[in-house]
Each structure stands twice: as structure tokens, then as C-alpha cells.
Motif scaffolding. Structure first.
Motif, PDB file in Angstrom:
ATOM      1  N   UNK A 117       0.824  -1.213   0.000  1.00 36.24           N
ATOM      2  CA  UNK A 117       0.000   0.000   0.000  1.00 36.24           C
ATOM      3  C   UNK A 117       0.856   1.260   0.000  1.00 36.24           C
ATOM      4  N   UNK A 118       0.346   2.288  -0.623  1.00 38.54           N
ATOM      5  CA  UNK A 118       1.004   3.606  -0.618  1.00 38.54           C
ATOM      6  C   UNK A 118       0.043   4.593   0.022  1.00 38.54           C
ATOM      7  N   UNK A 119       0.361   4.997   1.233  1.00 39.22           N
ATOM      8  CA  UNK A 119      -0.551   5.846   1.998  1.00 39.22           C
ATOM      9  C   UNK A 119      -0.497   7.295   1.540  1.00 39.22           C
ATOM     10  N   UNK A 120      -1.639   7.965   1.574  1.00 41.42           N
ATOM     11  CA  UNK A 120      -1.628   9.430   1.431  1.00 41.42           C
ATOM     12  C   UNK A 120      -1.178  10.045   2.750  1.00 41.42           C
ATOM     13  N   UNK A 121      -1.219  11.353   2.856  1.00 40.23           N
ATOM     14  CA  UNK A 121      -0.882  12.007   4.126  1.00 40.23           C
ATOM     15  C   UNK A 121      -1.932  11.628   5.160  1.00 40.23           C
ATOM     16  N   UNK A 122      -1.479  11.087   6.292  1.00 39.34           N
ATOM     17  CA  UNK A 122      -2.409  10.666   7.345  1.00 39.34           C
ATOM     18  C   UNK A 122      -2.425  11.653   8.506  1.00 39.34           C
ATOM     19  N   UNK A 123      -1.536  12.638   8.430  1.00 44.99           N
ATOM     20  CA  UNK A 123      -1.471  13.701   9.430  1.00 44.99           C
ATOM     21  C   UNK A 123      -1.448  15.024   8.689  1.00 44.99           C
ATOM     22  N   UNK A 124      -2.128  16.018   9.196  1.00 47.80           N
ATOM     23  CA  UNK A 124      -2.183  17.328   8.542  1.00 47.80           C
ATOM     24  C   UNK A 124      -0.768  17.861   8.302  1.00 47.80           C
ATOM     25  N   UNK A 125      -0.476  18.196   7.053  1.00 43.35           N
ATOM     26  CA  UNK A 125       0.855  18.683   6.704  1.00 43.35           C
ATOM     27  C   UNK A 125       1.887  17.579   6.581  1.00 43.35           C
ATOM     28  N   UNK A 126       1.448  16.319   6.699  1.00 48.01           N
ATOM     29  CA  UNK A 126       2.383  15.193   6.661  1.00 48.01           C
ATOM     30  C   UNK A 126       2.776  14.795   5.250  1.00 48.01           C
ATOM     31  N   UNK A 127       3.681  13.814   5.174  1.00 46.00           N
ATOM     32  CA  UNK A 127       4.209  13.363   3.887  1.00 46.00           C
ATOM     33  C   UNK A 127       3.173  12.509   3.171  1.00 46.00           C
ATOM     34  N   UNK A 128       2.880  12.866   1.927  1.00 44.71           N
ATOM     35  CA  UNK A 128       1.910  12.137   1.103  1.00 44.71           C
ATOM     36  C   UNK A 128       2.677  11.191   0.184  1.00 44.71           C
ATOM     37  N   UNK A 129       2.850   9.948   0.644  1.00 47.39           N
ATOM     38  CA  UNK A 129       3.649   8.980  -0.119  1.00 47.39           C
ATOM     39  C   UNK A 129       2.962   8.603  -1.428  1.00 47.39           C
ATOM     40  N   UNK A 130       1.645   8.548  -1.407  1.00 42.00           N
ATOM     41  CA  UNK A 130       0.906   8.195  -2.629  1.00 42.00           C
ATOM     42  C   UNK A 130       1.137   9.236  -3.720  1.00 42.00           C
ATOM     43  N   UNK A 131       1.039  10.524  -3.343  1.00 43.83           N
ATOM     44  CA  UNK A 131       1.273  11.594  -4.318  1.00 43.83           C
ATOM     45  C   UNK A 131       2.737  11.624  -4.744  1.00 43.83           C
ATOM     46  N   UNK A 132       3.643  11.348  -3.797  1.00 48.53           N
ATOM     47  CA  UNK A 132       5.072  11.310  -4.108  1.00 48.53           C
ATOM     48  C   UNK A 132       5.361  10.296  -5.213  1.00 48.53           C
ATOM     49  N   UNK A 133       4.788   9.110  -5.088  1.00 50.54           N
ATOM     50  CA  UNK A 133       4.994   8.075  -6.103  1.00 50.54           C
ATOM     51  C   UNK A 133       4.349   8.478  -7.437  1.00 50.54           C
ATOM     52  N   UNK A 134       3.150   9.014  -7.350  1.00 47.57           N
ATOM     53  CA  UNK A 134       2.442   9.405  -8.570  1.00 47.57           C
ATOM     54  C   UNK A 134       3.244  10.420  -9.365  1.00 47.57           C
ATOM     55  N   UNK A 135       3.819  11.402  -8.672  1.00 49.41           N
ATOM     56  CA  UNK A 135       4.547  12.458  -9.365  1.00 49.41           C
ATOM     57  C   UNK A 135       5.897  11.987  -9.887  1.00 49.41           C
ATOM     58  N   UNK A 339      13.119  32.027  -1.613  1.00 51.46           N
ATOM     59  CA  UNK A 339      12.671  30.632  -1.458  1.00 51.46           C
ATOM     60  C   UNK A 339      12.034  30.368  -0.103  1.00 51.46           C
ATOM     61  N   UNK A 340      11.829  31.400   0.709  1.00 55.47           N
ATOM     62  CA  UNK A 340      11.354  31.208   2.082  1.00 55.47           C
ATOM     63  C   UNK A 340      10.099  30.339   2.191  1.00 55.47           C
ATOM     64  N   UNK A 341       9.001  30.623   1.456  1.00 55.32           N
ATOM     65  CA  UNK A 341       7.804  29.780   1.600  1.00 55.32           C
ATOM     66  C   UNK A 341       8.067  28.309   1.253  1.00 55.32           C
ATOM     67  N   UNK A 342       8.890  28.062   0.237  1.00 56.15           N
ATOM     68  CA  UNK A 342       9.193  26.678  -0.161  1.00 56.15           C
ATOM     69  C   UNK A 342       9.987  25.982   0.939  1.00 56.15           C
ATOM     70  N   UNK A 343      11.024  26.653   1.449  1.00 56.33           N
ATOM     71  CA  UNK A 343      11.865  26.072   2.494  1.00 56.33           C
ATOM     72  C   UNK A 343      11.062  25.834   3.766  1.00 56.33           C
ATOM     73  N   UNK A 344      10.228  26.801   4.134  1.00 55.75           N
ATOM     74  CA  UNK A 344       9.415  26.654   5.347  1.00 55.75           C
ATOM     75  C   UNK A 344       8.457  25.478   5.214  1.00 55.75           C
ATOM     76  N   UNK A 345       7.825  25.318   4.058  1.00 56.37           N
ATOM     77  CA  UNK A 345       6.900  24.202   3.886  1.00 56.37           C
ATOM     78  C   UNK A 345       7.606  22.855   3.811  1.00 56.37           C
ATOM     79  N   UNK A 346       8.926  22.878   3.639  1.00 57.38           N
ATOM     80  CA  UNK A 346       9.712  21.643   3.687  1.00 57.38           C
ATOM     81  C   UNK A 346      10.206  21.346   5.097  1.00 57.38           C
ATOM     82  N   UNK A 347      10.729  22.370   5.781  1.00 58.90           N
ATOM     83  CA  UNK A 347      11.393  22.154   7.070  1.00 58.90           C
ATOM     84  C   UNK A 347      10.757  22.897   8.238  1.00 58.90           C
TER      85      UNK A 347
END
Length: 698
Positions: A117-135, A339-347
Motif C-alpha cells: 500500500x502507498x498511503x496518502x498524508x495521514x497527518x495534517x501537513x504530513x508526507x503524502x507517499x501516494x502523491x510522491x509516487x504518482x509524481x 525561497x522562504x515559503x518553499x523552504x518553510x513548507x519543507x522544514x
């Protein structure tokens, strides 16, 4: 070209958020009125992009067929298995091979196994593995049960294997790890200490194989060949050949592809005297790559690479008269701002001193580490000398990570807030020559950043998050205007989901950390919480002997105690004595949050539930005890409480048949609305004055 590229950027935003249609429409209308030819060309490219994008959206769908076949285009060795990437048409498969079949890139394989199985994000703001694979155009992951080679074919991809074999044959330990990180961006084997130091210093891009690497490599090749007075055409041929090889061994990483393509376009522009500017060339490369693969827009390396390229192109002419240090510092600062918004949404964190550390490490990498890495690959006998450089680099990174670290934590940028940030930044650039407007816009930009930093204090709605952790439980409570932040339990700490979630909310301090009892799935993540957040008080049972928490920072509670946090009062109902069992020693908490009474039961059993009935409780929402086990949630208890909603946090990593069918039957039989993390993922309760609502991730 830049005007066309900007139109496509706005189209990408509109593709992902309907709010993006407004700036796209305004800018499109501007082009239509003032640059009719550019508008037509932009519209044509937009049509081509949308056709390709929706083709991928329709065809890249999860597959459930256990059989697979395809060409091996990637081999990644793990401790217990090798992860294979297969390509078939435009689709890809990830295969986990536990038999370690002897394979080479380019081989054609087939087999079957168990689809993972490839889970979507299960926590708000969490890692979406399903979308990661799709992209990445991956349509399924399979644990191989049978795998065989259909045919062996020579492939240019084997150059990567040959290069890796050369490294592994000639280098060991630190040298091998550092060479892989420096030359091909494989930093997975870094020690935790070095990973943390790299993150703190903001120099991860130095190990991500970016345009900086290409610039340095091209510079080294040019200087070396010019020294021997080689003709310009031969130098260009040698550089182009090297870049082709480098693209192969880095797996055509988007950032490398961007830099290499810009080099090739720059050469053609010069040879054919086309007269394009660097900005035109960067924009042309962006258009080509996004049309080839629309899913590049989801690749952070691709996005950050173009951000950096545009920043360097635009700011370098302004700084040409300044010395080297000022140039590097200014450009590094500009890149951080853009790049602040991108970096913040990553870390969710940025080191305010990272422009300074970047200056230090960019020069160190450009002048010493990268040339030395290339040299030692060609001359492996210099490995002992190289190892001293690696040790010195690591020690410098750790030292500066401790001494030059001033972190700034910001909550995730929404689409709207990111749009406002860039609009204010763009306005500042446009009106920088007008003194009055410049001052006003600087104040507005700083004011907006201040609001982002204090977002929680401006939030009129409160929230309770029942997190779907990999293992264990954690419940985060945040009152309106950040008057109270409390965490009930901290999971097992088996991954960083909890810490990442709190950072994404912009949390810097917790008023209270309640640890209901001394079991790893409830307090195992406490150390990670202490390491990343300021915790005012840790609340444990009066009979807890775990010794967790800092001296003088622990509040021991028993039945009858109250803990005040802003306008929320946590009433402690249990324990009143030591029951000789950790589950039955769990802290039981009653709290009115919003317009509902919540009962948090920890892991208590039925015996304790019966005792709690002596309180004549009025409960709207109950957090079911012990993950929904049959040892809790007695029918008489639920009949007496008559809750409207029940939350069951089952955990994912270690399932013991939770929740039990008997528990579900009891709740359903009493008309209780059930939310389960195994089905609904994380559950959020939002409240404001007398209004409240439950929301789920699943």
C-alpha cells in the motif's frame, strides 16, 4: 521568454489551486492587450502543457495487479533488500527484491509479488507517499515473490553502475560516503550528527547535486584545458561529454538537468549569435523541461533550482562591482528570501545565519572539497589525504552548526499566504526606485513576516488533533489565540511525524505535556518533543516511576487535581492510588473544550471505567481506552456516559487486532459516532465560541 515562462508558472499555480486563476487571468489579459504575439505563444504552450498534464493524470493510476515486468532503470541497495525501479512505457514500478538477484541497469525482468500500500498524508501537513509516487510516475510498489530476468541488454545507464563500482572498489567508510554525497547527491549514509549539522547550516544544497556543481565542474574543466592551450571547440566538446556522463550517473536529477541544459543552450546562443539573455535561456530551459514532464512542478529540487538560477541571474549584475564575499553573502540572502515559503513548507525552520555559513561552505566546497573529490576519484591513492579533508569538513560543519545557529520557526505557508508574500516582494522590486513606496513596502513586507511568525496568536478557532501516528497515541490541543498548547502523550517516537506536525503548526512552546502512563507507545516520543520544543510542564501520574522529564519541570497529579491552561481546565479523575498495572495507572482527564466535554482515558481497563462512573460524568467526546482493545469500553460504561462521539487511535506500526469488533459493536449499539485512525487517519475537532466540527484526513 521570461514573460512566457511567467505565464506558465501562473498556469501551474492555477492547476493546483483555484485561487491561482485570478493572477493567471489578470496577467493573461495584460499580455493580450500589450503583447498579442506573446499571448498567443503562451496560450499554445499552455495548451500543450495541459494536454500532457491531464494525460498523466488519467494514465498514472495505482495498479493492483501483482504481476510486473519492465526495464531496470534503478538499483538501490538496502540492508535487507534491493529496491528496483522498473520502467514500462511512461509508467514505473518499485520492486522490493529480498533475494538480491544479480541485476544490471538495462536488464528486462518480470515477476509477481504482493502489492504494497502507498498511503496518502495521514497527518495534517504530513508526507503524502501516494502523491510522491504518482509524481514520479510510479503506479505500484511490489514485494517480489518471484523475479526472473527476461533478457539482458546493454544500456547507457550502466555507466552509473560502473561509476559506483569504481567508488566502492577504491574507497571505504568516510571517503566513500562523502564522495557519494558530494558527487552524486547520495547523502543517505551520513551520520545523524552530520545530517543535523548540514540542516542547521542550511547547506543541504551542496549535497543535492545542484547547478553549483555544474558551474564548478565546467569551470575546472575550462581552466584545466585552457592551461594546456586546447582549442575552444575541443573544450566545449569535452565539457558537453562530461555533462552527459554526469547526467547519467546522477539519474537525470532535475536540478542537474536544468544546469546542463542551460550550458548547452548558452553554447548554442553564443555560437549561433542568437542574442538571448541569460534570463531568456533560463526561461527557455524551464519551458522545455515542464513540457517534457509536467510533474516536475512537484519536485522541490526542480523548483528550488530555478528559484536559485533566476535569483543569481537577476542580482549578479547589481553586485558585479562588489568583492567576492559581499557577492556571495548578498546572493545567498536573496535566495533565502525568495525561497522562504518553499523552504518553510519543507522544514518549517530556517537558520537566520545560514547566508553567512553558506558563504563559508560554498567557498570551501568550490575551492577545496569538490576539486579534491574529482581528483581523488581519478587518483584513488590520494585517499588518505582526502580523508583528512573529509574529517576537517565534518568537524567544521558540526562546530558552525552549533555556534552559528539562530533558528526561525514558521508555520506552513498556505497558497494564499505564499501568494501575498510574493506579491509584496514583487511590489518592492518594482517600486524600489521610488523612496516613499520603497519604505512603505519594506514595512509591509516586515509586517507580513511578523504576522506569519505570530499566526497562532491571531487564530480565532481552536483545534484538537487526534494524530494517526505510526505507533501509539498523541493528542494535540490548541486553544484560540494560542492561549493554551497541550499535548496528551507523544507516541513511540518511531518516526518524526509528531515533531513534524507540531513544527508545521508553528509551535515553539508547549504549556503542558501530559504523559498518561509509562508505556513506550505513549511516552517514547517525549525525548524528541523535549529536543525540539520548550515544554513548560510535564504532567505525569503521582505513581509514575519512569523518571521522565526535567528536574523541577514535572507536575505529579492524582485524582481530584486540576491543571489550568488558559481557559481550559483539565480535571484529573484517575489514578487515586497505585494499581500495580501501568495501563490502569493511566491518567484520566476530563476537559471542556469548545462546547463539548472530552474524556481522555489513556489505556485504562474496564475495572477503572466502572470506578469512573462514580463521578456522574457528562461526556460528549470520549477517547476510547487502549486503542479499542476488548479489555476496555464495557457496554455498561458506554450506556452510562452516552457520548456522542468516540475516537479510537489504533496505531499503524504494531497492530494487535485494534480496534476489537466487540468494542465497535458496543459503540454502534449505543448510537455513538465513531472516528478511527485506521480508517479516517488523523481526526481534527475545530471550535470557535459555541460552534464546533469534526474533520478527518481519510
Amino acid at each position: 521568454m521570461f514573460l512566457i515562462a511567467f505565464f506558465i508558472v501562473l498556469l501551474l499555480l492555477a492547476t493546483n489551486n483555484i485561487l491561482g486563476l485570478l493572477p493567471l487571468t489578470i496577467y493573461g489579459y495584460y499580455l493580450f492587450r500589450n503583447e498579442r504575439l506573446l499571448f498567443r505563444f503562451s496560450a499554445l504552450l499552455a495548451l500543450l502543457f495541459l494536454i500532457h498534464f491531464f494525460f498523466l493524470e488519467v494514465t498514472i493510476k495505482p495498479e493492483t495487479d501483482p504481476a510486473f515486468s519492465g526495464v531496470v532503470i534503478g538499483i538501490e541497495k538496502k540492508e535487507n533488500y534491493q529496491k528496483l525501479t522498473l520502467k514500462k512505457g511512461h509508467r514505473r514500478y518499485l520492486i522490493h527484491d529480498y533475494e538480491f538477484l544479480d541485476l544490471s541497469l538495462g536488464d528486462v525482468v518480470e515477476g509477481w509479488g504482493r502489492v504494497l500500500p502507498a498511503d496518502p498524508a495521514r497527518i495534517e501537513g504530513g508526507f503524502d507517499y501516494r502523491a510522491f509516487l504518482k509524481h514520479r510516475k510510479v503506479v505500484k510498489c511490489v514485494r517480489s515473490e518471484e523475479l526472473q530476468i527476461s533478457s539482458r541488454k546493454y544500456s547507457w545507464r550502466r555507466l552509473k553502475t560502473l561509476f559506483y563500482n569504481h567508488l566502492e572498489k577504491n574507497f571505504e567508510k568516510n571517503n566513500l560516503i562523502f564522495l557519494k554525497a558530494m558527487l552524486v547527491g547520495d547523502d543517505g549514509a551520513f551520520s545523524e550528527e552530520l545530517k543535523l549539522a548540514v540542516q542547521k547550516n542550511g547547506i543541504l544544497h551542496l549535497f543535492a547535486v545542484s547547478g553549483l556543481h555544474i558551474m564548478i565542474f565546467v569551470g575546472i574543466i575550462n581552466k584545466f584545458l585552457h592551461f594546456f592551450k586546447i582549442k575552444e571547440n575541443i573544450i566545449i566538446l569535452a565539457t558537453s561529454t562530461f555533462l552527459c556522463f554526469y547526467l547519467v550517473i546522477t539519474g537525470f536529477a532535475p536540478s542537474v538537468l536544468r544546469a546542463a541544459l542551460m550550458y548547452y543552450c548558452g553554447v548554442l546562443n553564443k555560437k549561433l549569435k542568437l542574442g538571448f539573455s541569460s534570463l531568456d535561456i533560463a526561461s527557455f530551459c524551464f519551458l522545455i523541461l515542464i513540457l517534457i514532464n509536467p510533474y516536475y512542478m512537484y519536485d522541490h529540487g526542480f523548483v528550488l533550482s530555478f528559484f536559485a538560477a533566476y535569483t543569481i541571474i537577476l542580482f549578479s549584475p547589481m553586485l558585479s562591482s562588489r568583492d567576492h564575499f559581499v557577492q556571495l553573502l548578498s546572493i545567498s540572502l536573496a535566495i533565502n528570501i525568495i525561497t522562504l515559503p518553499v523552504i518553510i513548507n519543507l522544514n518549517n525552520e530556517i537558520n537566520l545565519l545560514s547566508p553567512l555559513t553558506n558563504v563559508i561552505f560554498i567557498d570551501l566546497v568550490e575551492i577545496v572539497m569538490l576539486p579534491a573529490s574529482l581528483l581523488v576519484v581519478v587518483l584513488p591513492f590520494l585517499g588518505e589525504v582526502y580523508e583528512y579533508l573529509v574529517i576537517a569538513f565534518e568537524k567544521a560543519a558540526v562546530y558552525l552548526g552549533e555556534k552559528l545557529y539562530l533558528p526561525l520557526r514558521i508555520a506552513n505557508f498556505s497558497f494564499l499566504s505564499a501568494g501575498m508574500y510574493y506579491s509584496l516582494l514583487l511590489a518592492l522590486c518594482v517600486f524600489q526606485q521610488k523612496k516613499t513606496y520603497r519604505r512603505l513596502l519594506i514595512i509591509l513586507n516586515l509586517g507580513f513576516l511578523f504576522l506569519c511568525l505570530n499566526k497562532n496568536r491571531l487564530q480565532a478557532a481552536g483545534e484538537v488533533h487526534f494524530l494517526d501516528l505510526y505507533n501509539g497515541e498523541a493528542i494535540f490541543i490548541q486553544a484560540p489565540f494560542n492561549q493554551c498548547t497541550a499535548l496528551i502523550d507523544a507516541g513511540s517516537g518511531s518516526n518524526d511525524d509528531l515533531v513534524s506536525f507540531l513544527k508545521s503548526k508553528g509551535i515553539r512552546r508547549l504549556d503542558y505535556l501530559f504523559l498518561t502512563h509509562d508505556h513506550h507507545d505513549h511516552n517514547g516520543g517525549a525525548c524528541d518533543v523535549y529536543a525540539n520544543f520548550s515544554v513548560k510542564k510535564t504532567v505525569v501520574s503521582a505513581y509514575d516511576v519512569s523518571g521522565i522529564g526535567k528536574s523541577g519541570n514535572v507536575l505529579r497529579v492524582r485524582a481530584g487535581d486540576r491543571v489550568a491552561c488558559g481557559k481550559i481546565n483539565f480535571m484529573i479523575l484517575h489514578p487515586d492510588r497505585d494499581y500495580g498495572d501501568e495501563n490502569d495507572n493511566s491518567i484520566v482527564i476530563l476537559a471542556r473544550i469548545g462546547n463539548k466535554n472530552f474524556l481522555f482515558l489513556g489505556d485504562v481497563g474496564r475495572k477503572i471505567e466502572e470506578k469512573l462512573l462514580n463521578y456522574d460524568l457528562q461526556v460528549n467526546v470520549i477517547k476510547i481506552a487502549h486503542h479499542g482493545s476488548r479489555t476496555s469500553t464495557s457496554p455498561s460504561f458506554i450506556r452510562s456516559l452516552r457520548p456522542q462521539h468516540a475516537i479510537i487511535q489504533t496505531g499503524r506500526g504494531e497492530r494487535f487486532g485494534f480496534p476489537h469488533t466487540e468494542t465497535i459493536a458496543t459503540l454502534e449499539g449505543n448510537g455513538v459516532i465513531i472516528y478511527r485512525t485506521d480508517l479516517h487517519y488523523s481526526i481534527k475537532y475545530r471550535f470557535r465560541k459555541n460552534e464546533s466540527i469534526f474533520e478527518t484526513m481519510g
